[in-house]
Scaffold this active site. Structure first.
Site, PDB file in Angstrom:
ATOM      1  N   CYS A   1       0.858  -1.177   0.000  1.00 14.42           N
ATOM      2  CA  CYS A   1       0.000   0.000   0.000  1.00 14.42           C
ATOM      3  C   CYS A   1       0.895   1.227   0.000  1.00 14.42           C
ATOM      4  CB  CYS A   1      -0.902   0.023   1.235  1.00 14.42           C
ATOM      5  SG  CYS A   1      -2.115  -1.309   1.306  1.00 14.42           S
TER       6      CYS A   1
ATOM      7  N   GLY B   1      -0.302  -0.082  -5.029  1.00 15.52           N
ATOM      8  CA  GLY B   1      -1.622  -0.662  -4.816  1.00 15.52           C
ATOM      9  C   GLY B   1      -2.619  -0.118  -5.811  1.00 15.52           C
TER      10      GLY B   1
ATOM     11  N   ASN C   1       0.068   1.449   5.826  1.00 18.28           N
ATOM     12  CA  ASN C   1       0.742   0.502   4.950  1.00 18.28           C
ATOM     13  C   ASN C   1       1.387  -0.546   5.835  1.00 18.28           C
ATOM     14  OD1 ASN C   1       2.321  -0.853   3.011  1.00 18.28           O
ATOM     15  ND2 ASN C   1       3.986   0.624   3.219  1.00 18.28           N
ATOM     16  N   GLY C   2       1.033  -1.822   5.628  1.00 17.76           N
ATOM     17  CA  GLY C   2       1.650  -2.876   6.405  1.00 17.76           C
ATOM     18  C   GLY C   2       0.648  -3.898   6.893  1.00 17.76           C
TER      19      GLY C   2
ATOM     20  N   TYR D   1      11.739  -4.961  -5.998  1.00 15.08           N
ATOM     21  CA  TYR D   1      10.573  -4.814  -6.872  1.00 15.08           C
ATOM     22  C   TYR D   1       9.636  -3.670  -6.516  1.00 15.08           C
ATOM     23  CZ  TYR D   1       6.025  -5.877  -8.988  1.00 15.08           C
ATOM     24  OH  TYR D   1       4.841  -5.782  -9.646  1.00 15.08           O
TER      25      TYR D   1
ATOM     26  N   CYS E   1       4.865 -14.286   3.552  1.00 14.34           N
ATOM     27  CA  CYS E   1       5.181 -13.027   4.231  1.00 14.34           C
ATOM     28  C   CYS E   1       4.000 -12.665   5.125  1.00 14.34           C
ATOM     29  CB  CYS E   1       5.423 -11.911   3.216  1.00 14.34           C
ATOM     30  SG  CYS E   1       5.693 -10.292   3.999  1.00 14.34           S
TER      31      CYS E   1
ATOM     32  N   CYS F   1      14.893  -7.681   6.093  1.00 16.19           N
ATOM     33  CA  CYS F   1      14.032  -8.846   6.273  1.00 16.19           C
ATOM     34  C   CYS F   1      14.001  -9.603   4.957  1.00 16.19           C
ATOM     35  CB  CYS F   1      12.615  -8.432   6.667  1.00 16.19           C
ATOM     36  SG  CYS F   1      11.469  -9.844   6.774  1.00 16.19           S
TER      37      CYS F   1
END
Length: 482
Positions: free
Chosen positions: A28, A56, A134-135, A277, A417, A466
């Site tokens: 997002c 998004g 976002n998340g 990406y 994820c 991560c």
């Protein structure tokens, strides 16, 4: 008074976003602006969201307030669809206010429905809040259970609404909305880039691990916060700095900018896929230029997996920069082998595999004079199911390519994820059930090489990252892991 417009456009009921059929989806994007001179900001939020559209494509929204007016005078509009579909000039002209937040969404929790579009707007005992997130939270189940037993009634199926509820609940017992936001942050676990608008303040909060990006900028007498620096440039703002992991930045009505780092920690885990990406090519995240990171990825690929070839090319647009890096290191000419049709739109929304394959051919067409009789190195950022890559190799060979050697600028996807990147389930990940050699045979490549996990660190200059979707080492434990 809260004035909310939510209309379902004809364009939005055609389906979900174009990327659904071929792999990893965007996350997002969030955007906020506070014009201290009192100018309307809705148009700036619109342009900021357009620049974040790559993050998004399911839904979007804008909420604004006039800080010189009565508390709670929020006007908002949100809907399913792209930014340019949802917001017309007439809609923007009705959104008056000098403080605003915006959001573009790809659903990682909650269905793709109009109700789940953001920003979320709350009217509660202390006033109003508008929140863009976002998340993904990893303790959402426990949080929701606590809220439901406390009498909360949910209007959406997103974990973002839980954050909004906790802020509102904590605000009743605190002296400021910042204090309420920090108390909420100590309850929630996971990845978040939050932009929160109160009647007189704009706040931005980043998770302590730095999983989600967030930055601060300025244009004249206006401050801006956004997921990526490209959104600052889109509205003519100057990049000031990244908001640090665990930092809360507040822009006040008198023009002061305060910072609270009480949530900060030493250990970091920036999402590596932002650099592979997600992030736009012209963005800079945590001091790393995305373009440079992808060039380094291509060079690492060339070093690890050389091949005798005549040209190097990339899959538009995701593989082009890494392909350039590969070509530079290998000293092999870089060429464009595909023409991308930018006017097809969301053609991947197809119910059958055969129709999806037709969609690939509508989107991309091989430039035969470039590939005929050539040994080709084809670079892309990922292989998820393998279908798209198999189609591209088949197209290249049909156009006369002698050999196609595939190089991927990410390691094989093996694990889910939990932090807001929509990696398909294991049964849809080709690498989870096949060896590299088996994948090579399935897609029809003459050779196949994936980025080595140890090279990811070099890609981002040794920064803490991560990479759990590749190595199963999760920085934050989830409810599923207990």
């Amino acid at each position: 008074m809260i004035n909310t417009h939510e209309t379902l456009s004809a364009a939005s009921i055609t389906g979900a976003d174009a990327s659904q059929s071929h792999g990893v989806h965007e996350e997002c994007g969030v955007f906020g602006i506070y014009d201290l001179s009192g100018n309307d900001v809705a148009a700036s939020v619109y342009y900021g969201l357009c620049s974040l559209q790559h993050r998004g494509q399911e839904s979007c929204g804008i909420a604004v307030t006039d800080t010189s007016g009565a508390n709670g005078n929020i006007a908002s509009h949100k809907d399913l669809g792209l930014v340019q579909e949802v917001f017309k000039a007439e809609t923007i002209s009705k959104l008056h206010g000098n403080l605003g937040v915006g959001h573009v969404r790809y659903s990682t929790t909650g269905a793709s429905t109009r109700e789940n579009a953001q920003p979320l707007v709350l009217n509660y005992i202390k006033g109003t809040l508008a929140l863009a997130h976002n998340g993904n939270l990893v303790n959402a189940g426990a949080l929701k259970k606590e809220l439901v037993y406390g009498g909360a009634i949910f209007q959406t199926t997103t974990d973002s609404e839980m954050i909004a509820y906790y802020i509102a609940r904590e605000r009743v017992h605190t002296k400021s909305v910042e204090e309420a936001l920090l108390k909420t942050a100590r309850k929630i676990k996971g990845a978040y880039g939050l932009v929160v608008m109160s009647p007189r303040k704009l706040m931005a909060l980043r998770d302590p691990w730095g999983l989600k990006p967030l930055c601060l900028g300025r244009r004249d007498n206006a401050y801006i916060v956004a997921s990526e620096s490209c959104a600052l440039h889109a509205v003519g703002a100057e990049f000031i700095r990244d908001i640090e992991p665990g930092e809360l930045v507040t822009i006040h009505s008198d023009g002061t900018v305060t910072s609270d780092k009480s949530l900060a920690q030493e250990e970091r885990a920036h999402c590596i896929f932002e650099y592979i990406y997600f992030a736009r090519l012209d963005s800079t995240l945590d001091g790393i230029k995305v373009y440079d990171a992808r060039i380094r990825a291509g060079r690492a690929l060339a070093k690890a997996y050389p091949a005798d070839a005549d040209i190097v090319t990339g899959v538009p647009e995701s593989g082009l920069t890494a392909a350039r890096g590969y070509a530079q290191y290998a000293n092999i000419p870089f060429e464009l082998a595909f023409y991308k049709n930018s006017y097809i739109g969301r053609t991947f929304i197809k119910p059958t595999q055969k129709e999806r394959e037709s969609g690939v051919k509508l989107k991309l067409n091989v430039l035969e004079p470039v590939v005929r009789g050539k040994r080709i190195i084809l670079v892309d950022d990922s292989i998820v199911r393998g279908t798209t890559m198999a189609n591209l190799i088949q197209m290249l060979k049909k156009a006369g390519a002698k050999e196609v050697h595939v190089r991927i600028s990410a390691p094989p996807f093996l694990y889910p994820c939990y932090y807001g990147t929509d990696v398909p389930s294991n049964d849809q990940l080709i690498a989870s059930s096949h060896t590299v050699e088996e994948i090579r045979q399935i897609i029809g490549a003459d050779s196949l090489g994936y980025m080595k996990i140890e090279d990811l660190q070099e890609m981002v200059g040794g920064m803490g990252i991560c990479k759990a979707c590749f190595d199963n080492h999760y920085p934050i434990k989830t409810e599923e892991m207990k």
